[in-house]
Design an enzyme around this catalytic site. Structure first.
Site, mmCIF file in Angstrom:
data_model
loop_
_atom_site.group_PDB
_atom_site.id
_atom_site.type_symbol
_atom_site.label_atom_id
_atom_site.label_comp_id
_atom_site.label_asym_id
_atom_site.label_seq_id
_atom_site.Cartn_x
_atom_site.Cartn_y
_atom_site.Cartn_z
ATOM 1 N N GLU A 109 -4.197 5.772 -0.511
ATOM 2 C CA GLU A 109 -4.788 5.457 -1.810
ATOM 3 C C GLU A 109 -6.223 4.992 -1.670
ATOM 4 O OE1 GLU A 109 -1.420 2.859 -2.192
ATOM 5 O OE2 GLU A 109 -2.712 1.122 -2.445
ATOM 6 N N LYS A 111 -9.410 2.654 -1.692
ATOM 7 C CA LYS A 111 -9.688 1.236 -1.476
ATOM 8 C C LYS A 111 -10.701 0.842 -2.546
ATOM 9 C CE LYS A 111 -10.803 -2.039 2.190
ATOM 10 N NZ LYS A 111 -11.709 -2.847 1.387
ATOM 11 N N ASP A 113 -13.282 -1.143 -4.665
ATOM 12 C CA ASP A 113 -14.271 -2.137 -4.252
ATOM 13 C C ASP A 113 -14.490 -3.171 -5.355
ATOM 14 O OD1 ASP A 113 -15.985 -3.345 -2.574
ATOM 15 O OD2 ASP A 113 -17.616 -1.909 -2.805
ATOM 16 N N TYR A 218 -1.942 -2.654 -6.932
ATOM 17 C CA TYR A 218 -1.517 -1.807 -5.816
ATOM 18 C C TYR A 218 -0.560 -2.451 -4.824
ATOM 19 C CZ TYR A 218 -5.579 -4.333 -3.949
ATOM 20 O OH TYR A 218 -6.466 -5.303 -3.602
ATOM 21 N N LYS A 304 -12.698 2.681 6.400
ATOM 22 C CA LYS A 304 -13.941 2.360 5.685
ATOM 23 C C LYS A 304 -14.888 3.549 5.742
ATOM 24 C CE LYS A 304 -14.019 -2.132 4.548
ATOM 25 N NZ LYS A 304 -14.784 -3.012 5.332
ATOM 26 N N CYS A 401 -52.601 -15.856 -1.293
ATOM 27 C CA CYS A 401 -53.624 -16.893 -1.472
ATOM 28 C C CYS A 401 -54.843 -16.679 -0.570
ATOM 29 C CB CYS A 401 -53.029 -18.271 -1.210
ATOM 30 S SG CYS A 401 -52.630 -18.542 0.529
HETATM 31 S S1 IVH Z 1 -3.335 -3.473 0.139
HETATM 32 C C1 IVH Z 1 -0.829 -6.505 2.399
HETATM 33 N N1 IVH Z 1 -4.478 -1.560 -1.229
HETATM 34 O O1 IVH Z 1 -9.029 -4.380 0.443
HETATM 35 C C2 IVH Z 1 -1.716 -5.451 1.867
HETATM 36 N N2 IVH Z 1 -5.814 -3.428 -0.611
HETATM 37 O O2 IVH Z 1 -9.692 -5.033 3.238
HETATM 38 C C3 IVH Z 1 -2.623 -5.947 0.816
HETATM 39 N N3 IVH Z 1 -8.115 -3.336 -1.461
HETATM 40 O O3 IVH Z 1 -7.919 -7.705 0.430
HETATM 41 C C4 IVH Z 1 -3.791 -5.104 0.488
HETATM 42 N N4 IVH Z 1 -7.907 -1.413 -2.520
HETATM 43 O O4 IVH Z 1 -8.774 -6.693 -1.779
HETATM 44 C C5 IVH Z 1 -4.643 -2.752 -0.627
HETATM 45 N N5 IVH Z 1 -5.337 0.171 -2.513
HETATM 46 C C6 IVH Z 1 -5.496 -0.998 -1.915
HETATM 47 C C7 IVH Z 1 -6.726 -1.676 -1.933
HETATM 48 C C8 IVH Z 1 -6.847 -2.897 -1.262
HETATM 49 C C9 IVH Z 1 -8.731 -2.419 -2.231
HETATM 50 C C10 IVH Z 1 -8.771 -4.529 -0.918
HETATM 51 C C11 IVH Z 1 -7.977 -5.804 -1.049
HETATM 52 C C12 IVH Z 1 -7.821 -6.320 0.355
HETATM 53 C C13 IVH Z 1 -8.937 -5.634 1.076
HETATM 54 C C14 IVH Z 1 -8.614 -5.480 2.541
#
Ligand code: IVH
Length: 658
Positions: A109, A111, A113, A218, A304, A401
């Site tokens: 999925e 990530k 931001d 999520y 990333k 200045c």
């Molecule tokens: S799962 C235990 N899913 O990325 C698993 N995190 O670098 C909990 N984030 O702190 C996180 N999209 O703020 C998960 N689809 C996604 C995400 C996601 C963004 C963020 C989240 C997390 C950080 C980790």
């Protein structure tokens, strides 16, 4: 139809329209009609206050001003994720998993931001929204999160429900917010994530409401309603949560990589920012077997995106002067779009940096955004050199200045040493007023510059004379009576600040926020500090010899002595105000049990207070318990304490002891 029936009907209708518009993205009625019905509901609710319902759709706009955000301990820690940055690292991660378990299905999925958030529902009602914080303890930002219209106020599920996700600012909202800030002369947000975080940290929920935030959900920690991650999201979707529907599942890690490559291509075209992809082992049983390391799950990883690199041409180089007189060279280049936004400038840090990278005016350069935020020059493309490029000659006088620039031994930077340099004064005064320093709202850089240009502000002391400059200030563009009154009030309030704020605000070299606090708490007042020797200062943990010397030099300067004396005469507090709790407390190293319903503190607050005092807060009463603190309706734990002869305290008594 009678009013009350109509009220209930409107709530149901508007909840449905809300869901269709904000969660499904499929509005079924025109906006104007929605607004009309919404107002009708608001009027009826005003007429029948006894019909109040926390889950009414009008609660999304109800506003609240809080004085601070309560700290809340998460039911389960909010973990972060490990990172991989390329194909091989991803495959390596999968290999470790597949060695212990064949037949893994991966959910892949976006990530998102934004900033991580936990939503709590009880009895089917939205109860609380808590930020990630340090993962164990976050802040209660319910009033702000409630303004996000896609968040259900009511769900058809009676157990306590904790769902986690990301609050973010869509790109369109970000553009709008920044355009407004430009108009208002306020500093723009660097990116949507900062903008979202800044909005969620507002004490007045009307501000958050105006920022067009949204959210995706999520993660449901240990969901009893499903046997897999995607199953739990399907369930959450049925409950009304906004789930990102681009999630895919794969059984082969190479297919996962293909998906990543595909998304990499179009990610900048999405209406919100994503900074990578998250890959999760889908089955809960398998997740359990894999488990966690101390901080991160082994069953999930974040890929990333690499920082995007773009070519452009250096049009010019110029120097900016900061509050310490530090002169920083910058490159102005032909504007280019990088990672979704257009950039045209980057810092070149100092003379050595320019020389090492051999960057010249007219050069083709490669730029990127460090951490996807700060523009950075990666290198110059030497192959594109003709005879047209010009080396930048670092000036020996200040561009603001005209004063002499010096470069101290062991320092890479040049400094303007003229203390009256307008750039130093303006930035120095703006720093003095910053939130973490003297916290004078309304004294940002732009305002300080305007006051400086109007001839009424060129020193810290002048700040405390601004209340006498009403007419001049009201003549300055965009400055009304209200802003003037607010500014005067903020200035007046700043006089009461504890010493460390003043120390930080003065801009003593090497004295940052932390050192200022250490100095204030050790020396208690300004006079003691001014009389301290290099040796006295170096004896303090956290203060090194260079900082110590810088401090003594600062206070030996007659000009600085005069400034401090003047500020004293203006009534500024020069004492340290200790707000931390006594560490010799009665509760230090004691085991304490809380029981019953607490009414003065929440359980979290009481726990935090006790822990700050050095106590261990336990769940059950035994002979080893030192104190039981009880609220109303305390039951067996209190009885047991009495039987065992453990000291008991009512919540009231506990409060008194603090
Ligand atoms: S799962 C235990 N899913 O990325 C698993 N995190 O670098 C909990 N984030 O702190 C996180 N999209 O703020 C998960 N689809 C996604 C995400 C996601 C963004 C963020 C989240 C997390 C950080 C980790």
């Amino acid at each position: 139809m009678d009013d009350k029936k109509r009220l209930v009907e409107l709530r149901e209708l508007l909840t449905k329209y809300n869901y269709e518009y904000h969660v499904l993205d499929k509005p079924t009625i025109p906006d104007a009609e929605y607004d009309h019905l919404f107002r009708e509901l608001q009027d009826l609710e005003a007429k029948y206050p006894e019909m109040d319902d926390p889950s009414s759709p009008t609660k999304h706009v109800g506003y609240e001003v809080v004085s601070e955000f309560k700290k809340i301990i998460h039911d389960k820690p909010m973990l972060s994720l490990g990172n991989v940055f390329n194909h091989d690292e991803l495959v390596e991660w999968a290999k470790k998993i597949e060695e212990v378990m064949p037949n893994v299905e991966y959910a892949v999925e976006y990530k998102i931001d934004g900033l991580a958030m936990s939503l709590i529902y009880e009895d089917g009602l939205f109860k609380q929204a808590v930020t990630r914080g340090d993962g164990v303890e976050g802040e209660d930002v319910t009033s702000n999160v409630r303004t996000i219209k896609s968040i259900p106020m009511k769900i058809n599920y009676k157990e306590r429900y904790d769902i986690r996700g990301e609050v973010y600012m869509p790109k369109a909202s970000f553009e709008k917010v920044n355009e407004q800030r430009r108009k208002d002369g306020e500093e723009e947000f660097a990116n949507p994530r900062n903008a979202a975080a800044g909005s969620i940290r507002q004490l007045d929920s009307r501000i958050a409401a105006s920022r067009g935030l949204n959210a995706f959900w999520y993660h449901v920690p240990e969901d009893i309603n499903a046997s897999s991650h995607t199953g739990s999201l399907d369930y959450a979707k049925k409950l009304g949560f906004r789930i990102n529907d681009t999630i895919r599942t794969y059984t082969n890690i190479e297919d996962v990589w293909k998906r990543i490559e595909e998304v990499t291509e179009f990610r900048h075209d999405l209406p919100y920012e994503i900074d990578g992809m998250v890959i999760k082992v889908n089955s809960y049983d398998q997740q359990k077997v894999l488990g966690f390391t101390s901080r991160i799950p082994k069953w999930a990883i974040a890929y990333k995106f690499p920082a995007e690199e773009v070519r452009t041409i250096v049009e010019d180089m110029f120097i900016t002067v900061g509050r310490t007189g530090k002169c920083t060279p910058n490159a102005k280049f032909k504007p280019v779009k990088v990672a979704g936004t257009t950039i045209g400038y980057a810092t070149l840090h100092n003379e050595d940096y320019i020389n090492e990278k051999d960057i010249r005016i007219g050069d083709t350069i490669i730029v990127r955004k460090a951490g996807d935020i700060i523009p950075e020059v990666v290198r110059s493309v030497k192959e594109n050199r003709t005879d047209k490029q010009k080396k930048f000659k670092f000036p020996n006088v200040c561009p603001v200045c005209g004063g002499k620039l010096v470069r101290y031994e062991d320092e890479a930077a040049h400094f303007c040493i003229n203390t009256d340099c307008p750039a130093r004064l303006v930035f120095g005064i703006a720093h003095f007023g910053e939130r973490d320093a003297m916290n004078i709202d309304g004294l940002g850089e732009k305002k300080v510059e305007a006051f400086y240009n109007a001839g009424i502000l060129s020193s810290f002391e002048d700040i405390y004379k601004l209340h006498t400059k009403r007419d001049t200030i009201l003549n300055i563009e965009k400055f009304g009576q209200k802003s003037f009154d607010n500014l005067v009030e903020a200035i007046e309030n700043s006089k009461k600040n504890s010493l460390e704020r003043l120390l930080f605000g003065l801009g003593i070299r090497q004295v940052g926020e932390k050192a200022a606090k250490v100095l204030a708490s050790n020396f208690k007042n300004m006079d003691n500090l001014m009389n301290a020797s290099v040796e006295d200062l170096s004896n303090i943990k956290d203060i090194g010899p260079i900082t110590a010397e810088g401090i003594v030099d600062f206070f030996n300067d007659p000009n600085n002595k005069r400034i401090i004396n003047d500020l004293k005469l203006f009534g500024l507090n020069m004492e340290y105000i200790d707000t931390s709790i006594d560490s010799n407390s009665e509760f230090k190293d004691k085991t304490v049990v809380l029981t019953g319903t607490l009414t003065i503190y929440t359980r979290n607050e009481a726990t935090k207070l006790l822990e700050d005092l050095g106590a261990h807060v336990a769940g059950s009463v035994s002979k080893k318990t030192d104190y039981v603190i009880y609220g109303t309706e305390a039951g067996s734990k209190l009885t047991k304490a009495q039987e065992l002869g453990v000291k008991t305290l009512s919540e009231e008594e506990f409060k008194k002891m603090l």
